[in-house]
Design an enzyme around this catalytic site. Structure first.
Site, PDB file in Angstrom:
ATOM      1  N   THR A  15      10.860  -4.400   5.453  1.00 11.80           N
ATOM      2  CA  THR A  15      12.128  -3.403   4.742  1.00 11.80           C
ATOM      3  C   THR A  15      10.773  -3.296   2.998  1.00 11.80           C
ATOM      4  O   THR A  15      10.573  -3.153   2.681  1.00 11.80           O
ATOM      5  CB  THR A  15      13.068  -3.750   4.633  1.00 11.80           C
ATOM      6  OG1 THR A  15      12.997  -5.182   4.419  1.00 11.80           O
ATOM      7  CG2 THR A  15      14.174  -3.467   5.773  1.00 11.80           C
ATOM      8  N   ASP A  16      11.809  -1.795   2.661  1.00 14.32           N
ATOM      9  CA  ASP A  16      11.121  -1.793   1.742  1.00 14.32           C
ATOM     10  C   ASP A  16      11.999  -2.428   0.143  1.00 14.32           C
ATOM     11  O   ASP A  16      13.140  -3.044   0.775  1.00 14.32           O
ATOM     12  CB  ASP A  16      10.742  -0.371   0.275  1.00 14.32           C
ATOM     13  CG  ASP A  16      11.961   0.377   0.877  1.00 14.32           C
ATOM     14  OD1 ASP A  16      13.039   0.677   0.656  1.00 14.32           O
ATOM     15  OD2 ASP A  16      11.431   2.254   1.188  1.00 14.32           O
ATOM     16  N   GLN A  17      12.364  -2.077  -0.830  1.00 15.78           N
ATOM     17  CA  GLN A  17      12.798  -2.010  -1.762  1.00 15.78           C
ATOM     18  C   GLN A  17      14.239  -2.569  -1.937  1.00 15.78           C
ATOM     19  O   GLN A  17      15.441  -2.168  -1.862  1.00 15.78           O
ATOM     20  CB  GLN A  17      12.496  -2.055  -3.427  1.00 15.78           C
ATOM     21  CG  GLN A  17      11.617  -3.502  -3.732  1.00 15.78           C
ATOM     22  CD  GLN A  17      11.521  -2.698  -5.285  1.00 15.78           C
ATOM     23  OE1 GLN A  17      10.853  -1.872  -5.800  1.00 15.78           O
ATOM     24  NE2 GLN A  17      11.007  -4.224  -5.774  1.00 15.78           N
ATOM     25  N   MET A  18      14.733  -0.824  -1.302  1.00 11.47           N
ATOM     26  CA  MET A  18      16.124  -0.008  -0.787  1.00 11.47           C
ATOM     27  C   MET A  18      16.645  -1.027   0.089  1.00 11.47           C
ATOM     28  O   MET A  18      17.975  -0.731   0.493  1.00 11.47           O
ATOM     29  CB  MET A  18      15.841   1.386  -0.640  1.00 11.47           C
ATOM     30  CG  MET A  18      14.997   1.952  -1.988  1.00 11.47           C
ATOM     31  SD  MET A  18      15.384   4.268  -1.478  1.00 11.47           S
ATOM     32  CE  MET A  18      13.099   4.011  -0.558  1.00 11.47           C
ATOM     33  N   VAL A  20      15.013  -0.553   3.607  1.00 10.62           N
ATOM     34  CA  VAL A  20      15.178   0.777   4.408  1.00 10.62           C
ATOM     35  C   VAL A  20      13.692   0.096   4.286  1.00 10.62           C
ATOM     36  O   VAL A  20      12.908  -0.048   4.652  1.00 10.62           O
ATOM     37  CB  VAL A  20      14.628   2.385   3.545  1.00 10.62           C
ATOM     38  CG1 VAL A  20      14.357   2.927   5.201  1.00 10.62           C
ATOM     39  CG2 VAL A  20      16.248   2.421   3.259  1.00 10.62           C
TER      40      VAL A  20
END
Length: 139
Positions: A15-18, A20
């Site tokens: 995932t990314d920082q969000m 997601v």
């Protein structure tokens, strides 16, 4: 038509920082789905490669519909969308645990000889594999 089902727990690293899932990770999940459907057809990629056959991707088409997120379990549904003795098109649908479709798409593969990278006719070179594709492909 055979539809293979693979469950995947979304890992933090995907995932990314969000929180997601990063878009390229869906490609990895589809590879898991392809490997599973090939095994359900009675074959193994590793054995095909030992026999000198590779199956490179020649085209990928994805439509991103809803984000998969860290902590979820997703289901990758994989099937043989089309097959013509040289090229195989796999179809995919990735759904989250709430039943929301996250990604749909296809990938096209051509079987080639490992030493020359020249395309082969699966029907002539591997008739058992050809019969398996014919049996499970979308009608």
């Amino acid at each position: 038509m055979l539809i293979s089902i693979a469950e995947i727990e979304v890992r933090y690293a995907e995932t990314d920082q969000m929180g997601v899932v990063y878009h390229a990770n869906y490609l990895v999940w589809c590879e898991i789905g392809r490997t599973k459907i090939i095994e359900e057809m009675g074959f193994k990629y590793a054995e095909m490669e030992q026999d000198g056959i590779m199956s490179p991707v020649v085209n990928v088409q994805f439509s991103y519909k809803y984000p998969a997120k860290y902590g979820e379990t997703v289901v990758v549904r994989t099937w043989v969308e089309a097959y013509n003795s040289v090229k195989v098109t796999y179809g995919y649908e990735i759904v989250n645990q709430e039943g929301k479709v996250c990604v749909t798409g296809t990938s096209e593969h051509v079987c080639v000889m490992k030493n020359s990278f020249r395309p082969i006719s699966i029907k002539r070179k591997f008739p058992r594999l050809h019969e398996a594709y014919e049996k499970v492909k979308k009608k």
